[in-house]
Scaffold this active site. Structure first.
Site, PDB file in Angstrom:
ATOM      1  N   HIS A 143      36.898  39.704  47.148  1.00 31.74           N
ATOM      2  CA  HIS A 143      38.202  39.963  48.406  1.00 31.74           C
ATOM      3  C   HIS A 143      38.218  38.959  49.182  1.00 31.74           C
ATOM      4  CE1 HIS A 143      38.618  44.431  48.565  1.00 31.74           C
ATOM      5  NE2 HIS A 143      37.353  44.309  48.127  1.00 31.74           N
ATOM      6  N   CYS A 154      43.226  38.012  45.850  1.00 34.51           N
ATOM      7  CA  CYS A 154      44.865  38.574  46.116  1.00 34.51           C
ATOM      8  C   CYS A 154      45.664  37.289  46.744  1.00 34.51           C
ATOM      9  CB  CYS A 154      44.852  39.785  46.858  1.00 34.51           C
ATOM     10  SG  CYS A 154      44.033  39.458  48.507  1.00 34.51           S
ATOM     11  N   ARG A 201      48.306  36.967  42.752  1.00 37.58           N
ATOM     12  CA  ARG A 201      46.822  36.920  42.528  1.00 37.58           C
ATOM     13  C   ARG A 201      46.537  35.361  42.738  1.00 37.58           C
ATOM     14  NH1 ARG A 201      47.060  41.286  43.291  1.00 37.58           N
ATOM     15  NH2 ARG A 201      46.371  43.023  42.206  1.00 37.58           N
TER      16      ARG A 201
END
Lengths: 236, 62
Positions: A135, A204, A213
């Site tokens: 993340h 991301c 990405r």
């Protein structure tokens, strides 16, 4: 009277909706981080007690500076179990106390506890591409500083027997979510040629979005048995 | 809505206040424990893998 009731109920619903949204933002920005820090700490504890109990069976031959794959000599190591941790990762660029567990697979629930290893990609130190997702925001923001990675930065992976020090090859590369070739054994776009021991990190882009990405590639620079202590990259 | 709840709580104002507080805490707990974890993956912030899927999948292409 009834108009007053309608207006009052409508106002109360609006206030309730506002409170809900504020609570969700608190959950999203703050509480997921608390949960992830707790989960990641638990996973690292699990790993360390596991390593203390039963040494991982794939120790490299002592004294070898380069990892020796020799799959014929050693029995194939047990496959990683889905959703379970098998290594820790440290990236000094992200801070001296930046340490996250690497868990097997990239399911939503796995990535809420740490970094996720793309199932089917190489193991740390093996020939091929050790690909890991994390993340960028929420759940502890592990890859918050991803764009700050620069060529030469160390990425240190510990699988219980060996410290693997990877070196970032180039500045983070922006691509689209369907570009699965970036985690190929010889990743496309990385500039690497021929088979090698590579590492790929994905997160991301943009920071709060999902349209793209961000990818970082590294190649294996050094290995060091855990018994020899921490690699110099971590002490600096 | 809230007035209706208040009127239907038992006891005097203090008891009602305590019960209201407990109710609010219960609702917040349920939201954090069940509702938000369900709703959060529907937002795009968790998509960190390259797998061709729009939602953060399990790397089906790998």
């Amino acid at each position: 009277m009834s108009v007053r009731l309608v207006v009052r109920t409508f106002s109360e619903l609006c206030i309730t909706a506002g409170a809900l949204i504020i609570l969700f933002v608190v959950y999203f920005l703050f509480w997921t981080g608390v949960k992830a820090a707790d989960a990641a700490e638990g996973e690292i504890d699990t790993l360390q007690s596991q390593w203390a109990r039963e040494p991982v069976a794939q120790a490299p031959p002592p004294g070898s500076a380069e990892p020796s794959p020799s799959p014929s000599a050693a029995p194939a190591p047990a496959p990683y179990r889905d959703g379970k941790p098998f290594a820790t990762m440290r990236i000094p660029r992200f801070g001296a106390d930046w340490e996250w567990p690497v868990l097997e697979n990239t399911a939503v629930g796995t990535l809420q506890k740490g970094l996720g290893h793309y199932s089917g990609t190489a193991r740390p130190g093996d020939t091929g591409n050790f690909a890991v997702a994390g993340h960028r925001r929420t759940y502890g923001d592990p890859f918050k500083d991803f764009p700050k990675l620069r060529p030469g930065d160390a990425v240190v992976v510990n699988d219980g027997t060996t410290w693997f020090t990877y070196r970032i090859a180039k500045k983070p590369y922006r691509t689209v979510p369907t570009d699965t070739a970036v985690v190929d054994p010889v990743p496309r776009g990385s500039g690497f040629e021929g088979a090698g021991r590579y590492l790929t990190l994905t997160t991301c882009e943009p920071e709060w979005g999902s349209s793209h990405r961000l990818i970082a590639w590294a190649h294996l620079d050094a290995t060091r048995p855990v018994s020899d202590g921490r690699p110099p990259e971590l002490s600096g | 809505m809230y007035g209706w709840i208040w009127r239907h709580l038992p006891g005097n104002a203090w008891v009602r206040g305590v019960i209201s507080l407990v109710l609010v805490l219960a609702v917040v707990y349920a939201l954090f424990q069940y509702v938000f974890p369900w709703a959060e993956p529907l937002l795009p912030f968790g998509d960190v893998t390259v797998d061709g899927a729009s939602a953060g999948g399990a790397g089906a292409d790998q």
